[in-house]
Design an enzyme around this catalytic site. Structure first.
Site: not given
Length: 382
Positions: A78-79, A168, A217, A226-227, A229
């Protein structure tokens, strides 16, 4: 008593727990999904899009991250979460700009770096475009990007798939406000063309350097950011001829700066991570059998029996607090001597035998107050 911190990155919020010294009990570092759901609940728990654990590394990295979605499922990466983890580490250890953390994740080694302005720049690694690595059953086009079309509610949607250690789906649309966002997001997340489910991003292109997405998400539903993403979206937009290699990706929670120099290169993400609050978990929310700890060399799932059998609430409280106290004492010790795992366990048991639960709570409160004050004093310095 388990301490925690709450951080958010562009409104994507997480509960973080410190376990780098192996102090988290087994029921926390390998949690039951129902417990994760409970503490992430915004009315009956702490509230968050997920739980992030800082754990001892299993390889040569500095630490290991495990992240669990609000539904209890474990995510590969997860970014926004790893930016929050990096800021949490900097706040905990007093690190300044330029500090980098090699972090083990199920998606591979990720390296965030603290910037002078307090933002976090993360080397997210190269994107995965081979369908089996995303994973997806979509076929790659001439540029190597998995693409296809789906019919939802009588509407034909073109979409692309990109992996950033997690899957993604990117769906270009003309108008973000008019789509049935939640219905399409939920349907695409679980569509059979994504065997591991997928995160879904509806993309509006405002220009080659200005992208906008709405985020559904995986395991969490609608989120503000969402990083991974944002990174996947830029990669797909570049390969579709819709974007430059460096662009601002605007999310409901705010903007991220994303760059991808060339095919095969790493994607870099820069954005904020902000502390919200620190706290102590009510004993009623602690897993009922949280009595064992993970040593830095312990593989997840293995358990180390305690030297004696204190009550579950006393044991989890003592182990969490003693580890934090021991860590700070070791850092400031003139001799700098290290103790073995057996000695550490003995110190835990001695502490439990000589300290009341009220005293443990006072120690936790003082520790959180000192950490918060230290963070504030650092941030207000010119």
């Amino acid at each position: 008593m388990l301490t925690f911190s709450k951080y958010q990155g562009l409104g994507n919020d997480f509960i973080l727990m410190e376990g780098r010294s192996g102090q988290l009990p087994t029921q926390v570092h390998s949690p039951d999904p129902a417990w994760v759901q409970r503490i992430c609940d915004r009315r009956f728990g702490i509230g968050g899009d997920g739980l992030i654990l800082a754990l001892p590394p299993q390889g040569d990295a500095e630490l290991r991250m495990r992240i669990f979605n609000a539904d209890g499922s474990e995510a590969e990466m997860c970014g926004n979460g790893i930016r929050c983890l990096a800021r949490f580490l900097a706040d905990s250890d007093g690190d300044g700009p330029g500090r980098r953390w090699p972090i083990e994740t199920p998606a591979g080694l990720i390296v965030p770096e603290l910037q002078a302005d307090g933002q976090i720049c993360v080397d997210m690694g190269a994107p995965f475009l081979e369908p089996g690595s995303v994973p997806t059953t979509l076929n790659p086009d001439a540029r190597g990007l998995p693409v296809g079309e789906l019919n939802l509610d009588g509407v034909t949607l073109a979409l692309a798939a990109v992996g950033m250690g997690n899957p993604h789906a990117i769906v270009p649309v003309d108008d973000l406000s008019s789509i049935p966002f939640e219905r399409w997001g939920a349907e695409l997340e679980r569509h059979e063309i994504f065997p591991a489910k997928t995160n879904v991003h509806f993309l509006k292109v405002h220009g080659p350097s200005q992208l906008e997405i709405r985020v559904w998400e995986r395991g969490a539903g609608p989120t503000l950011a969402c990083g991974t993403g944002a990174c996947a979206t830029l990669v797909a937009a570049v390969l579709l001829g819709l974007s430059d290699r460096q662009a601002t990706v605007n999310l409901p929670g705010g903007p991220l700066q994303i760059s991808w120099e060339k095919p095969g290169a790493s994607v870099f993400m820069t954005g904020p991570a902000v502390a919200v609050f620190d706290g102590v978990l009510n004993p009623e929310l602690v897993p009922s059998e949280a009595v064992e700890t993970e040593s830095p060399s312990t593989v997840i799932g293995e358990q180390t029996p305690p030297a004696s059998t204190p009550s579950p609430s006393e044991s989890s409280a003592g182990q969490s607090l003693v580890s934090e106290t021991a860590s700070s004492q070791t850092a400031s010790s003139e001799t700098g001597d290290d103790c073995s795992e057996e000695e550490a366990q003995a110190r835990v048991q001695a502490f439990l035998a000589s300290t009341s639960l009220d005293s443990m709570i006072n120690i936790a409160t003082e520790s959180l107050e000192e950490r918060t004050l230290s963070r504030f004093q650092r941030d207000v310095q010119p």
